[in-house]
Motif scaffolding. Sequence first.
Motif, PDB file in Angstrom:
ATOM      1  N   ALA A 153      -8.042   0.998   3.401  1.00 13.36           N
ATOM      2  CA  ALA A 153      -8.938   0.697   2.283  1.00 13.36           C
ATOM      3  C   ALA A 153      -8.644  -0.678   1.698  1.00 13.36           C
ATOM      4  O   ALA A 153      -9.569  -1.435   1.366  1.00 13.36           O
ATOM      5  CB  ALA A 153      -8.808   1.772   1.205  1.00 13.36           C
ATOM      6  N   LEU A 154      -7.364  -1.027   1.573  1.00 14.29           N
ATOM      7  CA  LEU A 154      -7.027  -2.314   0.958  1.00 14.29           C
ATOM      8  C   LEU A 154      -7.471  -3.474   1.842  1.00 14.29           C
ATOM      9  O   LEU A 154      -7.878  -4.524   1.334  1.00 14.29           O
ATOM     10  CB  LEU A 154      -5.525  -2.401   0.694  1.00 14.29           C
ATOM     11  CG  LEU A 154      -5.110  -3.592  -0.180  1.00 14.29           C
ATOM     12  CD1 LEU A 154      -5.690  -3.454  -1.586  1.00 14.29           C
ATOM     13  CD2 LEU A 154      -3.599  -3.736  -0.246  1.00 14.29           C
ATOM     14  N   THR A 164       0.826  -1.206   0.000  1.00 12.53           N
ATOM     15  CA  THR A 164       0.000   0.000   0.000  1.00 12.53           C
ATOM     16  C   THR A 164       0.862   1.258   0.000  1.00 12.53           C
ATOM     17  O   THR A 164       2.074   1.209   0.201  1.00 12.53           O
ATOM     18  CB  THR A 164      -0.918   0.014   1.231  1.00 12.53           C
ATOM     19  OG1 THR A 164      -0.104   0.047   2.414  1.00 12.53           O
ATOM     20  CG2 THR A 164      -1.809  -1.212   1.264  1.00 12.53           C
ATOM     21  N   GLU A 187      -3.704   2.588  -2.904  1.00 14.20           N
ATOM     22  CA  GLU A 187      -4.591   2.627  -1.741  1.00 14.20           C
ATOM     23  C   GLU A 187      -3.795   2.549  -0.444  1.00 14.20           C
ATOM     24  O   GLU A 187      -2.716   1.965  -0.390  1.00 14.20           O
ATOM     25  CB  GLU A 187      -5.592   1.463  -1.784  1.00 14.20           C
ATOM     26  CG  GLU A 187      -6.667   1.602  -2.839  1.00 14.20           C
ATOM     27  CD  GLU A 187      -6.131   1.430  -4.242  1.00 14.20           C
ATOM     28  OE1 GLU A 187      -6.649   2.094  -5.158  1.00 14.20           O
ATOM     29  OE2 GLU A 187      -5.179   0.643  -4.430  1.00 14.20           O
ATOM     30  N   LYS A 188      -4.374   3.126   0.615  1.00  9.63           N
ATOM     31  CA  LYS A 188      -3.807   2.960   1.946  1.00  9.63           C
ATOM     32  C   LYS A 188      -4.259   1.626   2.527  1.00  9.63           C
ATOM     33  O   LYS A 188      -5.198   1.001   2.041  1.00  9.63           O
ATOM     34  CB  LYS A 188      -4.227   4.115   2.861  1.00  9.63           C
ATOM     35  CG  LYS A 188      -3.505   5.421   2.562  1.00  9.63           C
ATOM     36  CD  LYS A 188      -3.731   6.442   3.664  1.00  9.63           C
ATOM     37  CE  LYS A 188      -2.887   7.687   3.444  1.00  9.63           C
ATOM     38  NZ  LYS A 188      -3.037   8.661   4.552  1.00  9.63           N
ATOM     39  N   ALA A 194     -11.870   1.991  -5.174  1.00 16.09           N
ATOM     40  CA  ALA A 194     -10.839   0.977  -5.415  1.00 16.09           C
ATOM     41  C   ALA A 194     -11.395  -0.164  -6.265  1.00 16.09           C
ATOM     42  O   ALA A 194     -10.737  -0.639  -7.198  1.00 16.09           O
ATOM     43  CB  ALA A 194     -10.310   0.444  -4.085  1.00 16.09           C
ATOM     44  N   LEU A 203     -14.382   4.993  -0.466  1.00 23.44           N
ATOM     45  CA  LEU A 203     -13.002   4.514  -0.565  1.00 23.44           C
ATOM     46  C   LEU A 203     -12.955   3.137  -1.220  1.00 23.44           C
ATOM     47  O   LEU A 203     -12.170   2.882  -2.139  1.00 23.44           O
ATOM     48  CB  LEU A 203     -12.375   4.430   0.833  1.00 23.44           C
ATOM     49  CG  LEU A 203     -11.671   5.660   1.398  1.00 23.44           C
ATOM     50  CD1 LEU A 203     -11.168   5.358   2.801  1.00 23.44           C
ATOM     51  CD2 LEU A 203     -10.516   6.089   0.508  1.00 23.44           C
TER      52      LEU A 203
END
Length: 322
Positions: free
Chosen positions: A103-104, A49, A99-100, A134, A130
């Motif tokens: 979110a992932l 990320t 993505e951070k 994605a 978010l």
Amino acid sequence: MSESPVLLESDSLPHCATSELDSRQPESLEPVDAAAPFNRSNADVILRTSDNVDFRFYKLLLSLASPFFANMFALPQPGPLDKAADQTKYGLPIIPVAEKSFALYKLLSFCSPVYDIELPVLENLDVVMLVLDAADKYDMKCMGKFIVKMIIAPEFLEQEPMRVFAIACRYRAEAETNIAARYMLRFAIWEPAYVAELDFISGSDYQRLVKFHASCGQAMSQLVRLWSLFPLPPLDCKVCRKNGLPRLSLKSYQDSVIDALRVRPCAETLMNTEWIEVLVRKAGSCPNCRDRVPRKMVEYAKELAVPINEIISEIHLEIKPY
């Protein structure tokens, strides 16, 4: 020795909560491993990320969920010792993603088998966007449709109905868009404030919402033929009439109800305390009636909700594909 897994934000925490992960600066921190279940040794790919958290996952699951990843993995892959290979870790290829980790984690949780991990909680519509963004980016259409179905939860509709409408409309989710549009009937069309998600739908989409709202309001005139079946609760009593207090004529009373429903065409309109207070003042109701009328009006609104909903069900909000 492998690196210690980093603990991700709990699903029970609000999205806006401050956490160590949110404050991580990728340029100043070494990559760390995500917590279980995204740290398994039998994984065959790593997603890194933007805040430098490494998620070990499975190419097969990513390929099944995303044509984007399926096409990526279909390309010839260099071996781990190949000098042309990208960065690796534990002998696994590393794929950087924008993505951070917050979110992932949720995105990959939706990709995981239901017996392996519980569905992640989407705490608010910011989190929904978010994950949806994605999913859209990686062409995860089925996942996107599944997530959109979750936005019509009561807590989202009650707090931010216009955002729910705009999100559902943006993703052309017809059923969810109609549910949100019907919830919006609790407000006058000019009352909901601007939300950023409106920028992602067309002017035609918003115009159709306005037309739907207006059509529902106009259709409330059909209630006139139902007064005999659903007589309005009285605004006065024998004491009021004996004391010669002002009275609201039945016709004016009925017109007031229709006028209110034209602006906000739903049964909840008749439960509005401010509107009821205006009525009892016009009728000159005595103190006993002023206490009684709100309760009776709530009971009446529940009964009238049946024909109101039947009338509205005949009006459809059309959502055209892009």
